[in-house]
Design a protein around this motif. Structure first.
Motif, short mmCIF file in Angstrom:
data_model
loop_
_atom_site.label_atom_id
_atom_site.label_comp_id
_atom_site.label_asym_id
_atom_site.label_seq_id
_atom_site.Cartn_x
_atom_site.Cartn_y
_atom_site.Cartn_z
N THR A 240 -39.34 -8.39 10.39
CA THR A 240 -39.68 -7.16 9.67
C THR A 240 -41.17 -7.04 9.37
OG1 THR A 240 -39.08 -5.84 7.72
CG2 THR A 240 -39.44 -8.17 7.35
N GLY A 241 -41.57 -5.82 9.08
CA GLY A 241 -42.89 -5.56 8.53
C GLY A 241 -42.80 -5.44 7.02
N GLY A 242 -41.58 -5.56 6.49
CA GLY A 242 -41.38 -5.48 5.04
C GLY A 242 -41.18 -4.05 4.59
N MET A 243 -41.77 -3.69 3.45
CA MET A 243 -41.60 -2.33 2.94
C MET A 243 -42.95 -1.65 2.81
SD MET A 243 -38.50 -3.08 0.33
CE MET A 243 -38.25 -1.45 -0.30
N THR A 244 -43.00 -0.37 3.21
CA THR A 244 -44.24 0.40 3.13
C THR A 244 -44.80 0.31 1.71
OG1 THR A 244 -43.33 1.95 4.72
CG2 THR A 244 -45.24 2.70 3.50
#
Ligand code: ASP
Length: 358
Positions: A240-244
């Motif tokens: 994942t890139g995580g959360m914006t």
């Protein structure tokens, strides 16, 4: 004679756990893999859960998502058919999704509050309970491959930031300029949130309360895979890139073994997606495995209890994909949609995006 037949019947049942499991799971939404393909192969992927309502995607966009999910699920499944391990299948499929700008992992990672991309991933081997995880990467093209290297080529389970990237260099992983992760849609998503935040800040006097207090809409898109190979070994992986708009080195559930990822040959393999803070607090992936181990639940029952009851009650949202040691698939989410694909009983790929697609 009748009694003998009765004993024989009981003996067959005891010797064949698949029959017992199929009986126990009667009435639940269990997708049992049977049919022409090797019944011990199973493969499921996800491309993130979130606010994905019908009609919110243009037909062209939806086609792109479906095609990429099908490509990834077929690539992993073909690897299994060719005799490769569940770990190989998980890595192969996740790399395809990481290389696509459509998903919030690798190339399509979302932006932090500071306008950077920080990537997390993990992988777990159900046979050995070996695991590898990485977090806060800014230059590694395929975090899932680095997570696997942590598991297989180091003494550790988790590496973060600069140290993890030093290890990536040593392992001759493909490194990219951080600009590689820049995509217009993710950049625009950050700008929109920053603007909304600023407007709210101006209206509110209580500035301290602003950080992530609200339910994040449309911020998800993590990818994951779970597999069962011909030797009966399970594996799970998540990237994942995580959360914006995440800040302060925030790390979500995806690289936390037991939260976003878990695999144990005795129970199941799980990969999660959703509001990471809640998945960490509930140890979602490990909890699903434990419910199967201690409460003899089916994989679907365990996934539903954790997602639709426990996560829902706590106020989190998202979903999981899971597979048990017999190839039964469990899929559960409490968000509007979840990008997902699996191989059905006929060995064919099934791609779904919205709730209840059948
Ligand atoms: N679970 C991920 C995180 O919290 C986000 C997602 O699933 O999209 O980092």
């Amino acid at each position: 004679m009748k009694r003998l037949i009765g004993y024989l019947f009981v003996a067959v049942l005891l010797l064949n756990p698949t029959i017992l499991l199929a009986q126990k799971s009667a009435g639940t939404e269990v997708k049992q893999l049977q049919g022409p393909q090797n019944p011990r192969l199973g493969f499921v992927i996800h491309g993130g859960a979130g606010v994905i309502s019908r009609g919110s995607l243009s037909p062209e966009r939806e086609k792109e998502y479906r095609a990429k999910l099908e490509e990834a699920v077929m690539a992993g499944y073909k690897a299994l058919q060719a005799g490769k391990s569940s770990l190989d299948a998980v890595e192969i499929a996740i790399r395809i999704l990481e290389d696509s700008p459509l998903f919030n992992a690798g190339k399509g990672a979302v932006f932090t509050n500071e306008g950077k991309n920080e990537l997390d991933a993990s992988i777990m081997d159900g046979k050995t309970l070996g695991a590898g995880a990485v977090a806060g990467l800014t230059r590694v093209r395929n975090p899932i491959t680095l997570a696997r290297a942590v598991m297989e080529k180091s003494e550790h389970v988790m590496m973060v930031g600069a140290g993890a990237e030093k290890f990536a260099e040593q392992q001759k992983m493909e490194l990219v300029d951080p600009k590689y992760f820049w995509t217009e849609s993710r950049w625009n998503a950050l700008q929109k949130i920053l603007k909304e935040e600023k407007e709210k800040e101006e209206k509110s006097k209580d500035h301290g309360k602003l950080i992530e207090a609200e339910k994040p809409a449309n911020k998800f898109g993590t990818v994951g895979a779970v597999a069962l190979d011909k030797d009966g070994n399970l594996a799970a992986g998540t990237s994942t890139g995580g959360m914006t708009n995440k800040r302060f080195g925030r790390v979500g559930d995806a690289p936390i073994i037991g939260a976003g990822t878990y695999a144990n040959n005795a129970t199941c393999a799980v990969s999660a997606t959703g509001w990471g803070e809640f998945f960490i607090r509930l140890s979602v992936a490990r909890d699903i495995s434990s419910l199967m181990e201690y409460r003899a639940m089916t994989v679907q029952q365990a996934a539903d209890l954790v997602i639709k009851t426990k996560l829902q009650k706590l106020g989190g949202d998202g979903g999981v994909i899971a597979i048990d040691k017999f190839g039964n698939i469990g899929v559960s989410f409490n968000s509007e949609g979840m990008y997902r694909a699996y191989i059905n009983a006929e060995g064919k790929p099934v791609v779904e995006i919205y709730g209840a697609e059948k």
